[in-house]
Motif scaffolding. Structure first.
Motif, PDB file in Angstrom:
ATOM      1  N   LEU A  53     -12.786   1.308  -2.557  1.00  0.00           N
ATOM      2  CA  LEU A  53     -11.689   0.367  -2.757  1.00  0.00           C
ATOM      3  C   LEU A  53     -10.399   1.058  -3.173  1.00  0.00           C
ATOM      4  O   LEU A  53      -9.309   0.620  -2.797  1.00  0.00           O
ATOM      5  CB  LEU A  53     -12.089  -0.686  -3.785  1.00  0.00           C
ATOM      6  N   GLU A  54     -10.485   2.126  -3.946  1.00  0.00           N
ATOM      7  CA  GLU A  54      -9.259   2.829  -4.327  1.00  0.00           C
ATOM      8  C   GLU A  54      -8.612   3.496  -3.117  1.00  0.00           C
ATOM      9  O   GLU A  54      -7.379   3.499  -2.987  1.00  0.00           O
ATOM     10  CB  GLU A  54      -9.552   3.851  -5.429  1.00  0.00           C
ATOM     11  N   ASP A  55      -9.431   4.044  -2.222  1.00  0.00           N
ATOM     12  CA  ASP A  55      -8.890   4.610  -0.981  1.00  0.00           C
ATOM     13  C   ASP A  55      -8.231   3.508  -0.146  1.00  0.00           C
ATOM     14  O   ASP A  55      -7.149   3.701   0.415  1.00  0.00           O
ATOM     15  CB  ASP A  55      -9.995   5.282  -0.165  1.00  0.00           C
ATOM     16  N   ALA A  56      -8.881   2.362  -0.063  1.00  0.00           N
ATOM     17  CA  ALA A  56      -8.310   1.240   0.678  1.00  0.00           C
ATOM     18  C   ALA A  56      -6.997   0.788   0.042  1.00  0.00           C
ATOM     19  O   ALA A  56      -6.028   0.462   0.752  1.00  0.00           O
ATOM     20  CB  ALA A  56      -9.307   0.081   0.724  1.00  0.00           C
ATOM     21  N   ALA A  57      -6.963   0.773  -1.291  1.00  0.00           N
ATOM     22  CA  ALA A  57      -5.748   0.356  -1.987  1.00  0.00           C
ATOM     23  C   ALA A  57      -4.579   1.281  -1.659  1.00  0.00           C
ATOM     24  O   ALA A  57      -3.442   0.827  -1.469  1.00  0.00           O
ATOM     25  CB  ALA A  57      -5.993   0.317  -3.492  1.00  0.00           C
ATOM     26  N   VAL A  65       2.425  -2.632   0.184  1.00  0.00           N
ATOM     27  CA  VAL A  65       2.008  -3.413  -0.990  1.00  0.00           C
ATOM     28  C   VAL A  65       2.450  -2.683  -2.255  1.00  0.00           C
ATOM     29  O   VAL A  65       1.918  -1.624  -2.587  1.00  0.00           O
ATOM     30  CB  VAL A  65       0.479  -3.647  -0.993  1.00  0.00           C
ATOM     31  N   ARG A  66       3.408  -3.259  -2.952  1.00  0.00           N
ATOM     32  CA  ARG A  66       3.970  -2.614  -4.142  1.00  0.00           C
ATOM     33  C   ARG A  66       3.221  -3.090  -5.390  1.00  0.00           C
ATOM     34  O   ARG A  66       3.729  -3.838  -6.227  1.00  0.00           O
ATOM     35  CB  ARG A  66       5.472  -2.911  -4.236  1.00  0.00           C
ATOM     36  N   MET A  67       1.990  -2.629  -5.481  1.00  0.00           N
ATOM     37  CA  MET A  67       1.133  -2.920  -6.629  1.00  0.00           C
ATOM     38  C   MET A  67       0.355  -1.660  -6.960  1.00  0.00           C
ATOM     39  O   MET A  67       0.130  -0.813  -6.085  1.00  0.00           O
ATOM     40  CB  MET A  67       0.137  -4.059  -6.309  1.00  0.00           C
ATOM     41  N   ALA A  68      -0.048  -1.541  -8.216  1.00  0.00           N
ATOM     42  CA  ALA A  68      -0.887  -0.411  -8.612  1.00  0.00           C
ATOM     43  C   ALA A  68      -2.247  -0.513  -7.930  1.00  0.00           C
ATOM     44  O   ALA A  68      -2.699  -1.610  -7.570  1.00  0.00           O
ATOM     45  CB  ALA A  68      -1.061  -0.389 -10.122  1.00  0.00           C
ATOM     46  N   GLU A  69      -2.914   0.636  -7.760  1.00  0.00           N
ATOM     47  CA  GLU A  69      -4.218   0.644  -7.085  1.00  0.00           C
ATOM     48  C   GLU A  69      -5.188  -0.331  -7.734  1.00  0.00           C
ATOM     49  O   GLU A  69      -5.850  -1.119  -7.051  1.00  0.00           O
ATOM     50  CB  GLU A  69      -4.818   2.059  -7.103  1.00  0.00           C
ATOM     51  N   HIS A  70      -5.277  -0.272  -9.061  1.00  0.00           N
ATOM     52  CA  HIS A  70      -6.269  -1.125  -9.744  1.00  0.00           C
ATOM     53  C   HIS A  70      -5.923  -2.599  -9.568  1.00  0.00           C
ATOM     54  O   HIS A  70      -6.821  -3.452  -9.484  1.00  0.00           O
ATOM     55  CB  HIS A  70      -6.360  -0.762 -11.232  1.00  0.00           C
ATOM     56  N   ALA A  71      -4.626  -2.911  -9.485  1.00  0.00           N
ATOM     57  CA  ALA A  71      -4.226  -4.305  -9.296  1.00  0.00           C
ATOM     58  C   ALA A  71      -4.594  -4.790  -7.897  1.00  0.00           C
ATOM     59  O   ALA A  71      -5.016  -5.948  -7.715  1.00  0.00           O
ATOM     60  CB  ALA A  71      -2.729  -4.456  -9.539  1.00  0.00           C
ATOM     61  N   ILE A  72      -4.446  -3.928  -6.905  1.00  0.00           N
ATOM     62  CA  ILE A  72      -4.851  -4.287  -5.535  1.00  0.00           C
ATOM     63  C   ILE A  72      -6.356  -4.527  -5.481  1.00  0.00           C
ATOM     64  O   ILE A  72      -6.826  -5.517  -4.906  1.00  0.00           O
ATOM     65  CB  ILE A  72      -4.443  -3.183  -4.542  1.00  0.00           C
ATOM     66  N   VAL A  73      -7.112  -3.620  -6.091  1.00  0.00           N
ATOM     67  CA  VAL A  73      -8.575  -3.749  -6.098  1.00  0.00           C
ATOM     68  C   VAL A  73      -8.991  -5.052  -6.775  1.00  0.00           C
ATOM     69  O   VAL A  73      -9.843  -5.802  -6.262  1.00  0.00           O
ATOM     70  CB  VAL A  73      -9.219  -2.539  -6.794  1.00  0.00           C
ATOM     71  N   ASP A  74      -8.392  -5.344  -7.919  1.00  0.00           N
ATOM     72  CA  ASP A  74      -8.733  -6.574  -8.645  1.00  0.00           C
ATOM     73  C   ASP A  74      -8.370  -7.813  -7.828  1.00  0.00           C
ATOM     74  O   ASP A  74      -9.138  -8.790  -7.784  1.00  0.00           O
ATOM     75  CB  ASP A  74      -8.012  -6.610  -9.988  1.00  0.00           C
ATOM     76  N   HIS A  75      -7.193  -7.775  -7.180  1.00  0.00           N
ATOM     77  CA  HIS A  75      -6.750  -8.922  -6.389  1.00  0.00           C
ATOM     78  C   HIS A  75      -7.691  -9.186  -5.213  1.00  0.00           C
ATOM     79  O   HIS A  75      -8.131 -10.332  -5.006  1.00  0.00           O
ATOM     80  CB  HIS A  75      -5.333  -8.671  -5.866  1.00  0.00           C
ATOM     81  N   LEU A  76      -8.011  -8.146  -4.456  1.00  0.00           N
ATOM     82  CA  LEU A  76      -8.881  -8.318  -3.295  1.00  0.00           C
ATOM     83  C   LEU A  76     -10.277  -8.779  -3.720  1.00  0.00           C
ATOM     84  O   LEU A  76     -10.875  -9.650  -3.077  1.00  0.00           O
ATOM     85  CB  LEU A  76      -8.974  -7.020  -2.502  1.00  0.00           C
ATOM     86  N   THR A  77     -10.794  -8.178  -4.788  1.00  0.00           N
ATOM     87  CA  THR A  77     -12.125  -8.554  -5.272  1.00  0.00           C
ATOM     88  C   THR A  77     -12.163 -10.022  -5.671  1.00  0.00           C
ATOM     89  O   THR A  77     -13.101 -10.756  -5.310  1.00  0.00           O
ATOM     90  CB  THR A  77     -12.534  -7.670  -6.453  1.00  0.00           C
ATOM     91  N   ALA A  78     -11.133 -10.472  -6.391  1.00  0.00           N
ATOM     92  CA  ALA A  78     -11.081 -11.870  -6.814  1.00  0.00           C
ATOM     93  C   ALA A  78     -11.013 -12.804  -5.613  1.00  0.00           C
ATOM     94  O   ALA A  78     -11.669 -13.857  -5.590  1.00  0.00           O
ATOM     95  CB  ALA A  78      -9.870 -12.093  -7.725  1.00  0.00           C
TER      96      ALA A  78
END
Length: 229
Positions: A53-57, A65-78
Motif C-alpha cells: 500500500l505504501e508503494d501504491a500511495a 494526490v497531495r496527501m501523505a502516504e499514510h493518509a492515502i493508505v488510511d483513506h483507501l482502506t476505509a
C-alpha cells in the motif's frame, strides 16, 4: 497407490485471490485522484494490483494526490472497508469451499496480504468459520511483496518450513514473493496476467478443486525440485 501427502500449510493472498476486492480498490482510487484534479485510468489501476500500500500511495502521489502516504493508505482502506460492509465479501469462485475443506482436513492456513491488518481482520470476521491460524498483513511485514518477507513471516508464525507449504496468489508481485520464500506457488489470475511471474502452476479458478488436488500439486512440485540439478 498411496495418496499424495498434503502440505503442512496453505498460505493465501487476500485481495484478488480469496476475495475479489480489486474493483473496490479501483473504485476508491479513481475519485481520490480526480478530487485533486488528476485522471486515473484502468491501466494505471491495474499497475497497483499486488503492490504494497505504501508503494501504491507513492504512485498515487505522482498522479497528483497531495496527501501523505499514510493518509492515502488510511483513506483507501476505509473506503474499501465501507464497500465490504455495504456490498458484502465477494469470495472468488471456489475459494471459501477450498478454505473450509483445508480446515476440515486439519491443514494449517495463513492469510498473507498487503492490506492493513484492520481490513484483513474485518474480512476474516465475516467468514462463518475459523478460517486462519495466522494473519500477516501489510503493516506486519518487514518488507512488502514482492520481497519474500511476508510469506517467510507467515511460515515462521505457523512453525512450518516454506518448502512444506503451498501459496495461492493472483498477482505477479505476490507470486514473486511466495516463490522467493521457497513455497510451492499456484497462480490464480484475476485482473492481471501472471505469465512469466514464476508460479509453479496456474489454475484459472479454485472452483471444483479439492484438497487432493492441492496435495498432488505439492507432491509433484517437491518431486520435480528434488530431481532438479
Amino acid at each position: 497407490m498411496n495418496s499424495p501427502a498434503a502440505p503442512a500449510a496453505v498460505l493465501w493472498d487476500m485481495d484478488g485471490t480469496l476475495v475479489d476486492t480489486e474493483p473496490y480498490w479501483m473504485a476508491s482510487e479513481t475519485p481520490l485522484v480526480e478530487s485533486f484534479g488528476g485522471t486515473w485510468t484502468h491501466e494505471q489501476a491495474l499497475a497497483l494490483v499486488g503492490l504494497g500500500l505504501e508503494d501504491a500511495a507513492r504512485i498515487l502521489q505522482s498522479a497528483g494526490v497531495r496527501m501523505a502516504e499514510h493518509a492515502i493508505v488510511d483513506h483507501l482502506t476505509a473506503e474499501v472497508m465501507r464497500q465490504l460492509r455495504d456490498e458484502g465479501v465477494p469470495f472468488r469462485p471456489g475459494a471459501r469451499e477450498m478454505l473450509l475443506a483445508l480446515r476440515q482436513a486439519g491443514i494449517r492456513t495463513a492469510l498473507v496480504t498487503m492490506s492493513l491488518r484492520r481490513m484483513a481482520e474485518s474480512v476474516v470476521e465475516l467468514i462463518d468459520f475459523e478460517a486462519f491460524d495466522v494473519i500477516i498483513a501489510g503493516d506486519d511485514a518487514t518488507r512488502p511483496k514482492p520481497y519474500p518477507d511476508p510469506y517467510l513471516q507467515a511460515c515462521e508464525a505457523l512453525g512450518v518450513a516454506p518448502e512444506s507449504a503451498v501459496a495461492f496468489e493472483d498477482s505477479p508481485n505476490g507470486i514473486r514473493s511466495a516463490v522467493a520464500s521457497g513455497a510451492a506457488v499456484v497462480g490464480i489470475p484475476l485482473m492481471v496476467s501472471v505469465a512469466g511471474a514464476g508460479a509453479h502452476a496456474t489454475w484459472p479458478t479454485l472452483e471444483g478443486r479439492t484438497v487432493d488436488d492441492v496435495a498432488a500439486f505439492h507432491t509433484a512440485h517437491r518431486t520435480t525440485r528434488g530431481h532438479a540439478r
